[in-house]
Design an enzyme around this catalytic site. Sequence first.
Site, PDB file in Angstrom:
ATOM      1  N   GLY A  28      55.982  58.008  33.897  1.00 39.13           N
ATOM      2  CA  GLY A  28      56.532  59.129  34.017  1.00 39.13           C
ATOM      3  C   GLY A  28      56.496  60.331  34.202  1.00 39.13           C
ATOM      4  N   SER A  78      52.406  60.064  35.371  1.00 37.10           N
ATOM      5  CA  SER A  78      52.192  60.894  36.746  1.00 37.10           C
ATOM      6  C   SER A  78      51.698  62.320  36.597  1.00 37.10           C
ATOM      7  CB  SER A  78      53.758  61.546  37.329  1.00 37.10           C
ATOM      8  OG  SER A  78      54.449  61.759  37.079  1.00 37.10           O
ATOM      9  N   LYS A 130      54.715  58.660  19.346  1.00 36.57           N
ATOM     10  CA  LYS A 130      55.051  59.279  18.192  1.00 36.57           C
ATOM     11  C   LYS A 130      55.247  58.313  17.099  1.00 36.57           C
ATOM     12  CE  LYS A 130      58.585  61.953  20.017  1.00 36.57           C
ATOM     13  NZ  LYS A 130      57.708  61.897  21.345  1.00 36.57           N
ATOM     14  N   VAL A 137      51.985  64.034  18.984  1.00 37.42           N
ATOM     15  CA  VAL A 137      52.723  65.652  17.943  1.00 37.42           C
ATOM     16  C   VAL A 137      52.743  67.345  18.550  1.00 37.42           C
ATOM     17  CG1 VAL A 137      52.778  67.251  14.857  1.00 37.42           C
ATOM     18  CG2 VAL A 137      51.944  64.613  15.800  1.00 37.42           C
ATOM     19  N   ASP A 148      63.779  62.014  15.954  1.00 44.99           N
ATOM     20  CA  ASP A 148      61.637  62.558  16.453  1.00 44.99           C
ATOM     21  C   ASP A 148      60.827  64.084  15.669  1.00 44.99           C
ATOM     22  OD1 ASP A 148      59.884  63.408  19.338  1.00 44.99           O
ATOM     23  OD2 ASP A 148      60.818  65.167  18.845  1.00 44.99           O
ATOM     24  N   LYS A 184      56.906  62.401  13.765  1.00 45.89           N
ATOM     25  CA  LYS A 184      56.013  64.098  13.510  1.00 45.89           C
ATOM     26  C   LYS A 184      55.231  64.193  12.421  1.00 45.89           C
ATOM     27  CE  LYS A 184      57.177  65.329  18.354  1.00 45.89           C
ATOM     28  NZ  LYS A 184      58.082  66.910  18.832  1.00 45.89           N
TER      29      LYS A 184
END
Length: 441
Positions: free
Chosen positions: A14, A18, A106, A133, A202, A206
């Site tokens: 993705g 890429s 993560k 992170v 998210d 982390k």
Amino acid sequence: MRTRPLKVALLGCGVVGSEVARIMTTHADDLTARIGAPVELAGIAVRRPEKVRAGIPAELITTDATALVKRGDIDVVIEVIGGIEPARGLITTAFEHGASVVSANKALVAADGAALHAAAEKHSADLYYEAAVAGAIPLVRPLRESLAGDKVNRVLGIVNGTTNFILDKMDTTGAGYSEALDEATALGYAEADPTADVEGFDAAAKAAILAGIAFHTRVTMDDVHREGLTEVTAADIASAKRMGCTVKLLAICERAADGASVTARVHPAMIPLTHPLASVREAYNAVFVEAEAAGQLMFYGPGAGGSPTASAVLGDLVAVCRNKLAGATGPGESAYTALPVSPMGEVVTRYHISLDVADKPGVLAQVATVFAEHGVSIDTVRQQGKGGGTSHSNVVESGGEADLVVVTHRATDAALSSTVGALRELDTVRGVVSIMRVEGE
């Protein structure tokens, strides 16, 4: 120099994958010189093989990720597909077939890092995850290598670019949360479903990783107290400004003063404009580390995006390949302290509480009594009548409604929670409008 290339399998192609493939191709000579052997991209596992991927040879594309990692001639697997499964099974399979792993995942590391490290150690393989992170910011390696001889006491940081962009726009333009989120989405900073960012998932993942490395103990995402920023209002931002503060979504990992436990939490907080993190703008990340010997360190840079994340992935790739050539492995899990993670109720900080109260005599005294009864000391009080009049001591006696803002001295989260519960029971308190912690002082 070794001539047989080190073979790399890439899982995911993705935005990040890429870019990893592109840099491996365009900088092949430099990577060879830095590693001491050529590096060959041997295969790329994807879910949609029909998608056009400019610059990537079609013969490298496969939909069978399991067969790719089982080949037996793969030296390193780069995992950038995200999520728990199939990533976990693929990483474990890679270890079993002699490959080391570089991951940007993560969520998986935060949830199952201990088991993954154990699998890597069992098969004499590396597990590196700098990209998990804060994107391109070198943070994991400094914590587990550069500061390995020091004692880290606190890690305080902005580790999610989407939420920092939203709060920055609310602060600089006066926009509300929804308007700022719409702008973040239009610019590509926020996903179509922004839940993982704006609800703090998210950042919590982390925080778990950072706490585990910094304090040499096992911390999972379930150990991290999490609050998002969806309830932050323009009024909260304005109130912070009056205090000489700004609002940030912070990941905070701390060692207790007695060294017997740790805490990890993610939530919005007011921080003074004089704190280094206050000046972090737009979608940037920054992490403030406090260590016993090194003192205060700050790491700053882009925390997401294809190129920044790919930079961290490739840094790990170089390190892992060097280890392969040397017949060695790098640092694994360090959890020797086995410290307990304290509940949020034991966290001590300051608080900013905004109350909607009846604008009549005696209200301030009632509110102050509740704080005193629960052992929470008041630092300052600011009252503003709905008509705009402001006082710093007594509630304006107009018989209407007023906003009462209380800023406390340091207290435990449990004490503050019980105080707020009691305030809600007062007839003169129409509502608890907002509660925000004050950090960085």
